[in-house]
Design a protein around this motif. Structure first.
Motif, PDB file in Angstrom:
ATOM      1  N   ASP A  36       8.066  86.162 -32.227  1.00 43.28           N
ATOM      2  CA  ASP A  36       8.259  87.419 -31.504  1.00 43.28           C
ATOM      3  C   ASP A  36       9.578  88.041 -31.936  1.00 43.28           C
ATOM      4  OD1 ASP A  36       5.927  87.034 -30.123  1.00 43.28           O
ATOM      5  OD2 ASP A  36       6.859  86.637 -28.192  1.00 43.28           O
ATOM      6  N   LEU A  37       9.503  89.186 -32.592  1.00 45.33           N
ATOM      7  CA  LEU A  37      10.711  89.925 -32.950  1.00 45.33           C
ATOM      8  C   LEU A  37      10.986  90.878 -31.787  1.00 45.33           C
ATOM      9  CD1 LEU A  37       9.883  90.651 -36.689  1.00 45.33           C
ATOM     10  CD2 LEU A  37      11.324  88.833 -35.750  1.00 45.33           C
ATOM     11  N   ILE A  38      11.755  90.419 -30.831  1.00 45.66           N
ATOM     12  CA  ILE A  38      11.976  91.156 -29.591  1.00 45.66           C
ATOM     13  C   ILE A  38      12.841  92.390 -29.832  1.00 45.66           C
ATOM     14  CG2 ILE A  38      12.988  91.024 -27.278  1.00 45.66           C
ATOM     15  CD1 ILE A  38      12.188  87.994 -27.372  1.00 45.66           C
ATOM     16  N   SER A  39      14.036  92.184 -30.401  1.00 49.02           N
ATOM     17  CA  SER A  39      14.936  93.289 -30.702  1.00 49.02           C
ATOM     18  C   SER A  39      15.758  92.929 -31.928  1.00 49.02           C
ATOM     19  CB  SER A  39      15.866  93.570 -29.514  1.00 49.02           C
ATOM     20  OG  SER A  39      16.758  94.626 -29.830  1.00 49.02           O
ATOM     21  N   VAL A  40      15.399  93.555 -33.037  1.00 47.27           N
ATOM     22  CA  VAL A  40      16.113  93.374 -34.305  1.00 47.27           C
ATOM     23  C   VAL A  40      16.242  94.765 -34.928  1.00 47.27           C
ATOM     24  CG1 VAL A  40      16.278  91.968 -36.395  1.00 47.27           C
ATOM     25  CG2 VAL A  40      14.851  91.169 -34.505  1.00 47.27           C
ATOM     26  N   PRO A  41      17.148  95.592 -34.389  1.00 46.11           N
ATOM     27  CA  PRO A  41      17.185  97.007 -34.766  1.00 46.11           C
ATOM     28  C   PRO A  41      17.529  97.289 -36.225  1.00 46.11           C
ATOM     29  CG  PRO A  41      19.012  96.456 -33.312  1.00 46.11           C
ATOM     30  CD  PRO A  41      18.123  95.269 -33.355  1.00 46.11           C
ATOM     31  N   GLY A  42      18.225  96.389 -36.918  1.00 49.96           N
ATOM     32  CA  GLY A  42      18.572  96.632 -38.319  1.00 49.96           C
ATOM     33  C   GLY A  42      17.554  96.102 -39.303  1.00 49.96           C
ATOM     34  N   LEU A  43      16.516  95.438 -38.819  1.00 47.38           N
ATOM     35  CA  LEU A  43      15.524  94.817 -39.697  1.00 47.38           C
ATOM     36  C   LEU A  43      14.726  95.872 -40.459  1.00 47.38           C
ATOM     37  CD1 LEU A  43      14.258  92.042 -40.449  1.00 47.38           C
ATOM     38  CD2 LEU A  43      12.533  92.515 -38.706  1.00 47.38           C
ATOM     39  N   SER A  44      14.728  95.746 -41.798  1.00 46.61           N
ATOM     40  CA  SER A  44      13.958  96.693 -42.607  1.00 46.61           C
ATOM     41  C   SER A  44      12.790  96.014 -43.325  1.00 46.61           C
ATOM     42  CB  SER A  44      14.861  97.380 -43.629  1.00 46.61           C
ATOM     43  OG  SER A  44      15.421  96.429 -44.513  1.00 46.61           O
ATOM     44  N   THR A  45      12.859  94.670 -43.497  1.00 43.95           N
ATOM     45  CA  THR A  45      11.820  93.943 -44.219  1.00 43.95           C
ATOM     46  C   THR A  45      11.460  92.666 -43.475  1.00 43.95           C
ATOM     47  OG1 THR A  45      12.693  94.754 -46.323  1.00 43.95           O
ATOM     48  CG2 THR A  45      11.224  92.861 -46.423  1.00 43.95           C
TER      49      THR A  45
END
Length: 78
Positions: A36-45
């Protein structure tokens, strides 16, 4: 992460890093129930390879910069 044993096959790996600079995550041969990617605002890939469950291995929460997603798995006869 490659063959990560932090979470067993019956549990969910939750990633909640709202203040991190994480831009890329790659998971290979993982054995947890789901990620679960709950909050990873900088994730692009986000790349996921070779999971064991029958269902899609990732749930996407707050990932506003996500531009590239790759899900690859060899199908097995159950």
């Amino acid at each position: 992460m490659n063959s990560c044993g932090l979470v067993d096959q019956h549990h969910v790996l939750k990633i909640d890093t709202p203040c991190s600079g994480i831009q890329e995550l790659e998971f290979m041969h993982f054995h947890c129930k789901r990620i679960d990617l709950i909050s990873v605002p900088g994730l692009s890939t986000a790349l996921c390879h070779s999971w064991r469950s029958k269902n899609l291995p990732v749930r996407f929460g707050y990932v506003p910069q996500l531009r590239q997603v790759s899900l690859a798995c060899k199908a097995k006869a159950w």
